[in-house]
Design an enzyme around this catalytic site. Structure first.
Site, PDB file in Angstrom:
ATOM      1  CG  ASP A 175     -58.630 -33.401  82.951  1.00 30.91           C
ATOM      2  OD1 ASP A 175     -58.810 -34.178  83.916  1.00 30.91           O
ATOM      3  OD2 ASP A 175     -59.507 -33.163  82.088  1.00 30.91           O
ATOM      4  CE1 TYR A 179     -63.001 -27.259  84.501  1.00 35.14           C
ATOM      5  CE2 TYR A 179     -65.318 -26.862  85.015  1.00 35.14           C
ATOM      6  CZ  TYR A 179     -64.124 -27.508  85.279  1.00 35.14           C
ATOM      7  OH  TYR A 179     -64.044 -28.399  86.302  1.00 35.14           O
ATOM      8  CE1 TYR A 204     -63.738 -36.606  85.642  1.00 39.17           C
ATOM      9  CE2 TYR A 204     -65.957 -37.379  86.130  1.00 39.17           C
ATOM     10  CZ  TYR A 204     -64.605 -37.357  86.420  1.00 39.17           C
ATOM     11  OH  TYR A 204     -64.123 -38.088  87.456  1.00 39.17           O
TER      12      TYR A 204
END
Ligand SMILES: [Zn+2]
Ligand SMILES: [Zn+2]
Length: 442
Positions: free
Chosen positions: A265, A331, A404
């Site tokens: 993002d 992440y 996501y």
């Protein structure tokens, strides 16, 4: 039918230059040009017809006329004139090539001029002929039972290729040529299809607020308007621009396409070893660039925002691979809960989500530009790695590409399940997101 009979029949049927006659027997014998084959056949036919024609043999006289009418063969005219016979009108141009075979040197010269601006280490010549011309040759061959001919396209490509190769000392390459010389012989035109150069590497995005791709202003479509401050884009720069601009300069390319293994993002950093990417440089004038120096230049110019590493030459196959293989990602996400969460709750969450299958509908925030569909992705490991307060925890998540993560945190109103918020039964949101690794062998 033997070769001489076939050659005689061909000449009676239509005016042919030496090369086009010889090409009908192009697969016979090595180390000869088709023009040499054709010339030799015409000479032998003339020699065999000479005495018979003088003796009044009509067949032989007709053959001499056919040879003479070609206009490409003076000896036949001379012989007819010597015998006091009238030589026929000269035909304008060769029936099969329309004179193109006489202009091979010229076409090769044109190609050499067009190629001068480009660096390349191999090439291919492509010939574009009108269908009617190719059909002519096919029909003539079918009619006369010619079996060992070569096509005009082949001959032109080979002959022009030979000349370029000799002039520049570069080989012809059939599989992956750097440059394709596209010749339209009847139009006397030469175009170049300069194939792209591919450079692969990994990038790190060190700051938030930069999109991966150039984000064209949606109001003006890139023309410039008050909303985008007349820049045509919504962010002053992007990962793609920071990497491709110095590359376009170094390769003197017309443009570049940026292909990456997924994207983060705008507000997420890309850390760790970086994300694999391939830049496709279109119509480059240079192909051999010092990639170590280029890497330094990119990193200097994008200082503090983006850095690249491991630049190397690649090919289109790698583009397909990095785009199609959804790589596992790691992440780090800083989560804020609406209420304090206990360590026990966090341990329970780690156990529940490590190894979990996540069902995820397209996130609400991207629904305006992506179709609504269900994704099923796995979380392999979820770990609370740092507590920053009663409500703030940093997690490390290893999961399938395409998951996501922000929605894995907040649940997106039930559209992502299970989620961190759903399990703890407390509202949660992602404050900061970083990609710390893209697990892909490239
Ligand atoms: Zn011809
Ligand atoms: Zn605008």
């Amino acid at each position: 039918m033997d070769i001489l009979k076939q050659a005689a029949a061909l000449l009676k049927r239509a005016p042919l230059c030496d090369a086009c006659l010889g090409r009908q027997f192009g697969m016979l014998g090595f180390g000869l040009t088709n023009a040499e084959r054709g010339k030799a056949l015409k000479i032998v036919l003339l020699l065999t017809a000479h005495r018979a024609a003088e003796a009044g043999d009509q067949q032989a006289i007709e053959l001499l006329r056919a040879l003479a009418s070609n206009g490409f063969f003076r000896p036949a005219r001379l012989l007819l004139e010597k015998m006091g016979l009238e030589a026929p009108e000269e035909a304008g141009e060769c029936y099969l090539c329309c004179g193109v075979m006489d202009r091979v040197d010229e076409l090769a010269q044109k190609a050499l001029e067009a190629l001068r601006a480009y660096e390349f280490s191999n090439f291919l010549v492509g010939i574009e002929l009108p269908t009617w011309l190719e059909e002519r040759e096919d029909e003539l061959r079918a009619e006369l039972g010619i079996q060992h001919g070569e096509s005009l396209r082949n001959e032109l490509s080979r002959e022009i290729g030979k000349r370029i190769s000799v002039a520049l000392g570069v080989p012809v390459e059939f599989r992956k040529p750097d440059v394709v010389v596209l010749v339209q012989p009847l139009e006397d035109s030469v175009r170049l299809q300069v194939n792209p150069v591919f450079v692969a590497g990994r990038y790190r995005k060190l700051v938030r607020g930069i999109p991966q791709a150039k984000w064209v202003c949606t109001r003006c479509g890139g023309r410039g308007c008050p909303r985008c401050n007349w820049t045509g884009k919504l962010y002053p720069t992007s990962v793609s621009e920071l990497i491709t601009e110095p590359m376009i300069e170094a390769f003197e390319a017309e443009e570049a396409a940026f292909h990456a293994a997924g994207r983060e993002d705008v507000d997420a950093r890309m850390l760790g070893a970086g994300r694999p990417f391939v830049v496709e440089l279109k119509r480059p004038r240079k192909r051999s660039v010092d990639l170590a120096a280029l890497e330094e230049e990119i990193n200097k110019r994008a200082e503090g925002m983006v850095s690249v590493s491991g630049l190397r030459y690649a090919d289109r196959a790698l583009v397909r691979r990095i785009k199609s293989e959804p790589a596992e990602k790691i992440y780090e996400v800083l989560v804020e809960f609406d209420e304090p969460v206990s360590d026990e709750q966090l341990r329970g969450l780690e156990r529940a989500l490590s190894g979990a299958t996540i069902r995820q509908w397209t996130p609400t925030r991207v629904l305006h530009r992506r179709p609504d569909k269900l994704r099923v992705r796995r979380v392999y490991e979820l770990k609370a790695i740092e507590r920053l307060g009663p409500k703030r925890v940093r997690f490390r998540v290893r999961c399938d590409g395409g998951l996501y993560v922000k929605e894995l945190v907040d649940g997106d109103g039930g559209r992502t399940t299970p989620s961190i918020s759903e399990f703890i039964k407390v509202g949660a949101k992602a404050l900061e997101l970083d990609v710390v690794d893209v697990l892909m062998e490239v």
